[in-house]
Motif scaffolding. Structure first.
Motif, PDB file in Angstrom:
ATOM      1  N   GLU A 199       0.857  -1.434   0.156  1.00 53.16           N
ATOM      2  CA  GLU A 199      -0.239  -0.274   0.163  1.00 53.16           C
ATOM      3  C   GLU A 199       0.621   1.351  -0.231  1.00 53.16           C
ATOM      4  N   GLU A 200       2.046   1.236   0.686  1.00 57.39           N
ATOM      5  CA  GLU A 200       2.855   2.161   1.019  1.00 57.39           C
ATOM      6  C   GLU A 200       3.726   2.359  -0.712  1.00 57.39           C
ATOM      7  N   ALA A 201       4.283   1.092  -1.025  1.00 59.60           N
ATOM      8  CA  ALA A 201       4.977   2.000  -2.641  1.00 59.60           C
ATOM      9  C   ALA A 201       3.893   2.208  -3.493  1.00 59.60           C
ATOM     10  N   ARG A 202       2.359   1.795  -3.595  1.00 58.99           N
ATOM     11  CA  ARG A 202       1.421   2.657  -4.839  1.00 58.99           C
ATOM     12  C   ARG A 202       0.446   2.673  -3.562  1.00 58.99           C
ATOM     13  N   PRO A 203       0.922   4.190  -3.428  1.00 60.95           N
ATOM     14  CA  PRO A 203      -0.470   5.275  -2.643  1.00 60.95           C
ATOM     15  C   PRO A 203      -1.289   5.499  -3.168  1.00 60.95           C
ATOM     16  N   PHE A 204      -2.304   4.860  -3.308  1.00 65.22           N
ATOM     17  CA  PHE A 204      -3.431   5.027  -3.870  1.00 65.22           C
ATOM     18  C   PHE A 204      -3.995   6.285  -3.176  1.00 65.22           C
ATOM     19  N   LEU A 205      -4.397   7.351  -3.489  1.00 68.00           N
ATOM     20  CA  LEU A 205      -5.169   8.900  -3.142  1.00 68.00           C
ATOM     21  C   LEU A 205      -6.492   9.589  -3.448  1.00 68.00           C
ATOM     22  N   ASP A 206      -7.173  10.341  -2.714  1.00 59.96           N
ATOM     23  CA  ASP A 206      -8.352  11.322  -3.403  1.00 59.96           C
ATOM     24  C   ASP A 206      -7.861  12.264  -3.954  1.00 59.96           C
ATOM     25  N   ASN A 207      -6.962  12.530  -5.598  1.00 56.04           N
ATOM     26  CA  ASN A 207      -6.993  13.364  -6.075  1.00 56.04           C
ATOM     27  C   ASN A 207      -7.611  14.724  -6.015  1.00 56.04           C
TER      28      ASN A 207
END
Length: 357
Positions: free
Chosen positions: A82-90
């Motif tokens: 999860e940290e390596a691919r930090p999906f976020l609310d743009n």
């Protein structure tokens, strides 16, 4: 009498023999059930033995220091998935970012301060409105319509993509399935923006403009040429609709598209397509760093003309990074490729951005 005793002894002897045979048969079956056969022992022994490696392999000792360690991706050493691919609310992420239009100018260590041309203040990044494209058409309301009507933006973008796809020779022999995939709204597409033929090129775009803006609207060809004219003299006529990475934060990748301005006034022009109506914020346009001196790249063995100039590994402090703001009246931003270095936004919040060169 002997005639009676003899047959009886014969019968008695026969019964004793049969009794012995029966007992022997029972013992044989019992022995076979309790103790496996020699072949059974062999089969079991073969299955329980450690398999030998093929002749062309050598058995590795896991504890041996000479055995190679398995390769791992860099993020596996100190990050979770999860940290390596930090999906976020743009949408939330871009609200935390500053436009920083007044960022200081950046200098490179190898700048020739005596020979290089100083770039005048206020000329690095220039905003433009869709209303300014057609000042002679009264009450067109292009800018307002574009920024407040998502259906208009979607129709405009999709029709531009279809017209360019259908009129680009490189795409003409592709099957219908490939056309459908390439025209998906989340994919990038490129071609040419020029419309100088006598026949109308941008037919679908013309219909969209007429439907949404009325009979006084420009044709699709006039719209494309109007934006293209902002590129100045000696443009390359290249056009691309860029989507980019969404829902993730990515590192900046600083570059110049060509490191040239052919006519001296040749510019890159960006038309932004925001994600939502009435949007005012960053994440639509490319990020930029304003340079103090023109950064021109000449042709060499290492770099061909019109190839991108990539500044690999260049880290820029946040104070120098400009994040151009999209809003009504600022639907377009333009710059000379020798005045700035630029990158896709580290956090993108847009449908796409169209680049004219």
């Amino acid at each position: 009498p002997l005639s009676i005793i003899y047959p009886w002894r014969i019968l008695q002897h026969y019964l004793c023999i049969m009794h012995s045979v029966s007992i022997a048969t029972i013992l044989i079956f019992a022995y076979g059930a309790i103790i496996p056969s020699t072949s059974g022992f062999a089969a079991r022994d073969a299955s329980s033995r450690t398999r030998r490696p093929p002749p062309n392999r050598t058995r590795r000792n896991p504890s041996s220091s000479s055995s190679p360690k398995p390769k791992r991706a860099p993020h596996q050493f100190d990050h979770t998935k999860e940290e390596a691919r930090p999906f976020l609310d743009n949408n939330l992420a871009v609200k935390e970012q500053l436009v920083n239009d007044d960022a200081p100018e950046y200098t490179f260590e190898d700048d020739d301060t005596e020979q290089a041309t100083i770039i005048p203040d206020g000329t690095h990044l220039v905003y433009f409105s869709l209303d300014e494209l057609f000042p002679n058409i009264a009450d067109l309301g292009f800018s307002h319509k574009f920024c407040t009507d998502g259906k208009f933006r979607d129709d405009l973008r999709n029709s531009m993509r279809e017209d360019i796809f259908d009129s680009t020779p490189a795409y003409e022999n592709l099957p219908a399935k490939a056309r459908k995939i390439l025209l998906l709204p989340d994919s990038s597409l490129q071609g040419s923006w020029t419309c100088r033929d006598e026949t109308l090129r941008m037919k679908k775009l013309t219909e969209v403009l007429n439907h949404h803006l009325g009979e006084q609207s420009p044709t699709g060809d006039e719209f494309m040429e109007a934006i293209g004219s902002l590129c100045g003299s000696e443009p390359s006529y290249h056009w691309i609709d860029i989507v980019g990475v969404m829902n993730r934060r990515i590192p900046h990748s600083w570059h110049q598209d060509t490191g040239r301005s052919r006519g001296g006034d040749t510019k890159t022009v960006l038309l932004g397509f925001p994600k939502e109506d009435n949007y005012s914020g960053v994440g639509v346009f490319s990020h930029a760093v304003k340079l103090k001196y023109e950064k021109r790249r000449v042709s060499s063995k290492e770099h061909a003309l019109d190839d991108p100039v990539v500044y690999s590994g260049l880290k820029i402090d946040d104070e120098y990074i400009v994040r151009p703001q999209f809003e009504q009246g600022k639907e377009i931003v333009m710059f000379r490729d020798v005045d700035v270095i630029h990158s896709s936004p580290d956090v993108a919040y847009r449908s796409s951005v169209m680049r004219y060169m």
